[in-house]
Design a protein around this motif. Structure first.
Motif, PDB file in Angstrom:
ATOM      1  N   PHE A  61      61.999  22.783  49.646  1.00 25.31           N
ATOM      2  CA  PHE A  61      61.760  21.001  49.256  1.00 25.31           C
ATOM      3  C   PHE A  61      62.957  20.159  49.459  1.00 25.31           C
ATOM      4  O   PHE A  61      62.560  18.859  49.101  1.00 25.31           O
ATOM      5  CB  PHE A  61      61.648  21.816  47.640  1.00 25.31           C
ATOM      6  CG  PHE A  61      59.715  22.093  47.009  1.00 25.31           C
ATOM      7  CD1 PHE A  61      59.063  20.804  47.736  1.00 25.31           C
ATOM      8  CD2 PHE A  61      59.874  22.688  45.989  1.00 25.31           C
ATOM      9  CE1 PHE A  61      57.717  20.930  46.536  1.00 25.31           C
ATOM     10  CE2 PHE A  61      58.641  22.798  46.183  1.00 25.31           C
ATOM     11  CZ  PHE A  61      57.375  21.995  46.499  1.00 25.31           C
ATOM     12  N   VAL A  62      63.784  20.844  49.852  1.00 21.58           N
ATOM     13  CA  VAL A  62      64.963  20.450  49.808  1.00 21.58           C
ATOM     14  C   VAL A  62      64.839  18.852  51.047  1.00 21.58           C
ATOM     15  O   VAL A  62      64.748  17.709  51.243  1.00 21.58           O
ATOM     16  CB  VAL A  62      66.599  20.927  50.068  1.00 21.58           C
ATOM     17  CG1 VAL A  62      67.640  19.792  50.644  1.00 21.58           C
ATOM     18  CG2 VAL A  62      66.787  21.384  48.827  1.00 21.58           C
ATOM     19  N   VAL A  63      64.326  19.739  52.433  1.00 25.93           N
ATOM     20  CA  VAL A  63      63.821  18.672  53.417  1.00 25.93           C
ATOM     21  C   VAL A  63      63.052  17.610  53.212  1.00 25.93           C
ATOM     22  O   VAL A  63      62.664  16.628  53.261  1.00 25.93           O
ATOM     23  CB  VAL A  63      63.152  19.251  54.906  1.00 25.93           C
ATOM     24  CG1 VAL A  63      63.147  19.127  55.603  1.00 25.93           C
ATOM     25  CG2 VAL A  63      65.213  20.920  54.572  1.00 25.93           C
ATOM     26  N   THR A  64      61.948  18.079  52.249  1.00 26.44           N
ATOM     27  CA  THR A  64      60.936  17.536  51.929  1.00 26.44           C
ATOM     28  C   THR A  64      61.365  15.821  51.183  1.00 26.44           C
ATOM     29  O   THR A  64      61.191  15.196  51.148  1.00 26.44           O
ATOM     30  CB  THR A  64      59.958  18.057  50.533  1.00 26.44           C
ATOM     31  OG1 THR A  64      59.509  18.563  51.473  1.00 26.44           O
ATOM     32  CG2 THR A  64      58.299  17.125  50.571  1.00 26.44           C
ATOM     33  N   GLY A  65      62.218  16.625  50.008  1.00 28.29           N
ATOM     34  CA  GLY A  65      62.744  15.179  49.164  1.00 28.29           C
ATOM     35  C   GLY A  65      63.858  14.831  49.796  1.00 28.29           C
ATOM     36  O   GLY A  65      63.809  13.178  49.552  1.00 28.29           O
ATOM     37  N   VAL A  66      64.414  14.984  51.093  1.00 30.06           N
ATOM     38  CA  VAL A  66      64.940  14.030  51.816  1.00 30.06           C
ATOM     39  C   VAL A  66      64.164  12.705  52.311  1.00 30.06           C
ATOM     40  O   VAL A  66      64.964  11.569  53.292  1.00 30.06           O
ATOM     41  CB  VAL A  66      66.584  14.799  52.919  1.00 30.06           C
ATOM     42  CG1 VAL A  66      67.606  13.341  53.273  1.00 30.06           C
ATOM     43  CG2 VAL A  66      66.789  15.648  51.810  1.00 30.06           C
ATOM     44  N   VAL A  67      63.490  13.267  52.773  1.00 25.50           N
ATOM     45  CA  VAL A  67      62.089  13.125  54.000  1.00 25.50           C
ATOM     46  C   VAL A  67      61.605  11.635  53.032  1.00 25.50           C
ATOM     47  O   VAL A  67      61.918  10.661  53.644  1.00 25.50           O
ATOM     48  CB  VAL A  67      61.653  13.808  54.576  1.00 25.50           C
ATOM     49  CG1 VAL A  67      60.320  12.738  55.550  1.00 25.50           C
ATOM     50  CG2 VAL A  67      62.298  14.282  55.993  1.00 25.50           C
ATOM     51  N   TRP A  68      61.233  12.794  52.160  1.00 26.77           N
ATOM     52  CA  TRP A  68      60.840  11.264  51.235  1.00 26.77           C
ATOM     53  C   TRP A  68      61.436  10.240  50.925  1.00 26.77           C
ATOM     54  O   TRP A  68      60.550   9.335  49.943  1.00 26.77           O
ATOM     55  CB  TRP A  68      59.579  11.796  50.482  1.00 26.77           C
ATOM     56  CG  TRP A  68      58.595  12.820  51.018  1.00 26.77           C
ATOM     57  CD1 TRP A  68      58.408  13.903  51.595  1.00 26.77           C
ATOM     58  CD2 TRP A  68      57.315  12.090  51.494  1.00 26.77           C
ATOM     59  NE1 TRP A  68      56.604  14.034  52.065  1.00 26.77           N
ATOM     60  CE2 TRP A  68      56.856  12.502  51.573  1.00 26.77           C
ATOM     61  CE3 TRP A  68      56.699  10.232  51.153  1.00 26.77           C
ATOM     62  CZ2 TRP A  68      55.050  12.726  52.193  1.00 26.77           C
ATOM     63  CZ3 TRP A  68      55.186  10.483  51.331  1.00 26.77           C
ATOM     64  CH2 TRP A  68      54.735  10.969  52.145  1.00 26.77           C
ATOM     65  N   GLN A  69      62.162  10.906  50.640  1.00 21.03           N
ATOM     66  CA  GLN A  69      63.183   9.836  49.752  1.00 21.03           C
ATOM     67  C   GLN A  69      63.473   8.473  50.686  1.00 21.03           C
ATOM     68  O   GLN A  69      63.781   7.210  49.667  1.00 21.03           O
ATOM     69  CB  GLN A  69      64.763  10.863  49.609  1.00 21.03           C
ATOM     70  CG  GLN A  69      65.617   9.546  48.646  1.00 21.03           C
ATOM     71  CD  GLN A  69      67.212  10.346  49.085  1.00 21.03           C
ATOM     72  OE1 GLN A  69      67.140  11.724  50.050  1.00 21.03           O
ATOM     73  NE2 GLN A  69      68.323   9.072  49.666  1.00 21.03           N
ATOM     74  N   TRP A  70      63.105   8.706  52.127  1.00 20.41           N
ATOM     75  CA  TRP A  70      63.668   7.847  52.425  1.00 20.41           C
ATOM     76  C   TRP A  70      62.192   6.759  52.622  1.00 20.41           C
ATOM     77  O   TRP A  70      62.582   5.780  52.602  1.00 20.41           O
ATOM     78  CB  TRP A  70      64.185   7.827  54.211  1.00 20.41           C
ATOM     79  CG  TRP A  70      65.528   8.535  53.905  1.00 20.41           C
ATOM     80  CD1 TRP A  70      66.085   9.059  54.150  1.00 20.41           C
ATOM     81  CD2 TRP A  70      66.693   7.648  53.370  1.00 20.41           C
ATOM     82  NE1 TRP A  70      67.561   9.551  53.728  1.00 20.41           N
ATOM     83  CE2 TRP A  70      68.257   8.396  52.862  1.00 20.41           C
ATOM     84  CE3 TRP A  70      67.028   6.171  52.983  1.00 20.41           C
ATOM     85  CZ2 TRP A  70      68.967   7.845  52.565  1.00 20.41           C
ATOM     86  CZ3 TRP A  70      67.752   5.417  52.116  1.00 20.41           C
ATOM     87  CH2 TRP A  70      69.496   6.561  52.015  1.00 20.41           C
ATOM     88  N   LEU A  71      60.862   7.711  52.920  1.00 22.05           N
ATOM     89  CA  LEU A  71      59.939   7.346  52.937  1.00 22.05           C
ATOM     90  C   LEU A  71      59.515   6.411  51.820  1.00 22.05           C
ATOM     91  O   LEU A  71      58.938   5.041  51.554  1.00 22.05           O
ATOM     92  CB  LEU A  71      59.109   8.093  53.474  1.00 22.05           C
ATOM     93  CG  LEU A  71      59.319   9.052  54.447  1.00 22.05           C
ATOM     94  CD1 LEU A  71      58.029   9.896  54.499  1.00 22.05           C
ATOM     95  CD2 LEU A  71      58.486   7.888  55.735  1.00 22.05           C
TER      96      LEU A  71
END
Lengths: 438, 319
Positions: free
Chosen positions: B132-142
């Protein structure tokens, strides 16, 4: 049946294994390699190790810490140093790890802690720190730091930590080009700030950059406004509970805070402080109030030069004050080898140590007798101000009040940034302060 | 001769019974360690947390004096906690709803005997392999208001604020908060659905493969359209799978921390805050241990409301 039993044995072994790993992991943290290299002697002579706990993992600050460790190891080849740094802005993660270790009676040899309430109301009040009065005597440190600073690391007359560096929280960094293009001067008081902000907005530039994904940058603006309106003495009295949040000057500061927020970038809630500082570097925004670690960010990460890529001025209305954020290191109770830890603290407190660490970290030394030539233009200016202005503790960085209050203050500020209800902000602050002082 | 046979049989029986008793001891011996560990490290610590939540331990100095329900009362009067409960409710509803719909939809599509079935299955399952951390970081920018999708959406003149939007849809004052759907939560839901759809897809695909072709054939022979076959035969038969998906997603959603912490943080006016983040900050930043423990207990109760009926129903079915 046999298969099942084997499976069970396997899974219970696995459970045991996990439990063991968990225990071991939290003990040694990131330094397991170091422990490995000290090998057999680690068991018997484990006292020949000093574990330094900090959140210095960013560009510049990590270099500073490494240089300091190198210097120490050169002087003390028999003592090995374990760098137990925990990443995360403003130490939020590190503080959580530290609290867990301290509660579990597994303190690091020494740890980074901001002078003021973060040290005194937390660790000293919980009786987890050794007084360092004798150490100060031996090292002749008593007159090497400003008195107000020593007060910040003292409780009931006992000194509990050694300040290494000083950051200033009431700095307004600005984009020089933007100001030149629009032919305006950076503001020196609050009225001027609003005039300048109007002009900048008319010119299509965001006047003030803010990144409050975590609330403290907003709290920082509020504390600087409180300082500007109350002056240094009443500002401190406010956190002591001697001046109330119903004071007229507090109301003015709160109103100004609301007005100032009208000039910040719309996407402030999605940015952290670096992202917002970058807006100033790129000329998207004109100014940012940030502690002077932002200078380190501008210089080390963005490759800008002081007084070329960016300029600086005290936060409007606070040119005679210095909002102090000081990183200090103390000696926790229950450490096996206090004498060797003191050796490290002695390097940390020495003139050479501070002059090695601070130019790299981008801060100024806590000592008043440091070698100015080692610092850049900003550093030299700030060192001068440090000696001439009144030092005040920062709330946003835990020096003015306990972590509990700071967390609640951040929450109240977070709500205010959206709702803009001045009465509610002052009321929540007063309630939280009352609860804290019970 | 006959006696001999009986004796032999009895002897065999005795040996068997002896072996059974011996096996039982072995079983106990093998289960005991994990039983003890779970008893101490799971249930023991839940009990401990419950005890702390009733104490006055709200600083670095432990204080176990009895506080009654003071910590809970504080929480339910607190703006932030009320906002957390609201956010959790809407996040859970939207998250589970979309995971089920998109998982089922994709599973049905993949079930159509596609050529590249494995490829698609892997593509949809892939996000599950991330944390979820990876997902969070990616979607934070998307889903950032000034970068990501908005640079594309700018062509159409739309600039959603995503997770920085402080609007509460259909909001009305309730307690100290505005109750309604926080728009910012939608950004979190998108990220979470993106990550977890693969899971429900896999579950549904397995379920679809488990439905005998004859049942569908029979329905078709009776003159049902393909749509009706799905609505009247396939989806009702998938009900047990749906229940499992709801339970698993509900416990992820009620306990969520990492995605929110990495992606949005608490958000302006706490529009994306969840109990997990509040618990972490209260306990480890503010050192309010009793308050933090109270939040943990509320979270436990919320999860239990979902899980316990499910476990009981399962037990009854098996029994």
């Amino acid at each position: 049946m046999l298969k099942k039993s084997v499976g069970l044995v396997g899974s219970s072994l696995l459970l045991f294994g996990l439990a063991a790993c968990g225990g071991g992991g939290s003990d040694s943290g990131s330094g397991s390699e170091n422990e490995g290299s000290s090998g057999g002697s680690g068991e018997g002579g484990s006292d020949a190790e000093v574990e330094i706990f900090s959140w210095w993992t960013g560009a510049g600050e990590e270099d500073g810490l490494m240089a300091l460790i190198d210097m120490f190891e050169e002087e003390h080849p028999d003592i090995s140093v374990e760098n137990a740094a925990v990443a995360g802005g403003a130490g939020t993660n590190a503080k959580a790890v530290l609290a867990t270790r301290m509660q579990g009676d597994d303190p690091p040899s020494t740890f980074q802690v901001h002078g003021g309430a973060e040290l005194n109301d937390s660790w000293v009040a919980a009786d987890k720190m050794e007084p360092l009065n004798d150490f100060y005597e031996e090292e002749e440190l008593n007159d090497k730091f400003p008195e107000e600073l020593v007060d910040m690391v003292s409780s009931d007359g006992d000194i509990y930590s050694v300040p290494v560096n000083i950051h200033r929280g009431n700095v307004m960094f600005y984009n020089m080009e933007v100001f030149e293009e629009n032919d305006i001067e950076p503001p020196s008081d609050i009225d001027e700030f609003f005039e300048v902000a109007e002009e900048l907005e008319a010119a299509g530039v965001t006047p003030l950059a803010m990144g409050d994904k975590e609330s403290w940058p907003a709290t920082q603006i509020y504390e600087n406004l409180l300082l500007a309106n109350l002056g240094p003495e009443d500002y401190e009295a406010l956190w002591e509970g001697e001046v109330g949040f119903d004071d007229e000057r507090v109301a003015t500061a709160t109103e100004q805070f609301g007005q100032m927020l009208e000039y910040v970038n719309e996407d402030h809630a999605s940015r952290n402080w670096q992202d917002s500082a970058q807006m100033v570097a790129d000329g998207e925004a004109a100014m940012i109030n940030m502690g002077d670690w932002a200078k380190g960010y501008f210089v080390n990460d963005l490759g800008l030069e002081v007084n070329e890529g960016f300029g600086y001025t005290p936060f409007p209305g606070t040119s005679e004050e210095f909002m102090v954020i000081t990183d200090t290191f103390g000696l926790p109770k229950g450490v096996e080898n206090p004498e060797q830890v003191k050796e490290f603290l002695s390097v940390l407190g020495s003139k050479e140590g501070q002059d090695t660490f601070n130019p790299l970290k981008g801060s100024i030394p806590a000592r008043v007798d440091a070698d100015e030539s080692k610092y850049d233009e900003y550093g030299q200016d700030t060192m001068e101000d440090f000696q001439e202005t009144s030092l005040t503790p920062s709330l946003a960085h835990g020096s003015a009040a306990s972590e509990g209050f700071v967390t609640k203050a951040n929450q109240a500020v977070n709500i205010f940034v959206t709702q803009g209800d001045e009465e509610k902000l002052m009321e929540s602050m007063q309630t939280a302060l009352d609860e804290e002082q019970q | 001769m006959a006696d001999e046979v009986i004796d032999k049989a009895a002897a065999k029986d005795r040996v068997k019974r002896k072996k059974a008793v011996k096996d039982r001891w072995w079983a106990v011996a093998f289960i005991a360690p994990s039983f003890l560990l779970v008893a101490v490290f799971v249930y023991g610590f839940i009990g401990w947390t419950g005890y702390v939540s009733l104490s006055n331990w709200n600083s670095l100095t432990p204080d176990f004096s009895f506080a009654g329900l003071a910590n809970y009362i504080y929480l339910f009067q607190d703006f932030r906690f009320q906002a957390d409960l609201r956010n959790t409710l809407f996040f859970t509803l939207l998250f589970i709803g979309f995971v089920i719909v998109s998982g089922l939809g994709l599973a049905v599509l993949i079930d159509q005997k596609l050529k590249a079935e494995t490829l698609f299955r892997n593509i949809f399952l892939f996000p599950m392999a991330l944390s979820f951390v990876v997902t969070g970081v990616v979607w934070q920018w998307l889903l950032n208001p000034s970068t990501g999708y908005n640079t594309f959406l700018a062509f159409f003149g739309i600039q959603p604020l995503w997770y920085t939007d402080t609007t509460i849809l259909g909001g009305f004052q309730w307690g100290s908060i505005e109750f309604g759907l926080p728009v910012a939560i939608i950004a979190l839901v998108i990220a979470a659905v993106w990550q977890m759809t693969g899971f429900s897809l896999a579950m549904y695909l397995a379920g679809l493969r488990g439905i005998p072709e004859e049942l569908r054939e029979a329905a078709r022979v009776d003159g049902a359209s393909e749509w009706k076959v799905y609505m009247k035969v396939v989806i009702p038969l998938l009900l047990p799978i749906t229940v499992s998906v709801v339970i698993i997603m509900a416990h992820i959603s009620l306990k969520i921390f990492d995605l929110v912490y990495a992606m949005t943080g608490s958000g302006a006016n706490f529009v994306t805050d969840v109990p997990g983040v509040y618990m972490f900050e209260t306990t480890f930043r503010a050192n309010y241990y009793a308050n933090g423990a109270a939040i943990a207990m509320v979270m436990l109760i919320l999860v239990a409301v979902f899980i316990v009926p499910y476990l009981l129903a399962n037990r009854r079915r098996e029994g």
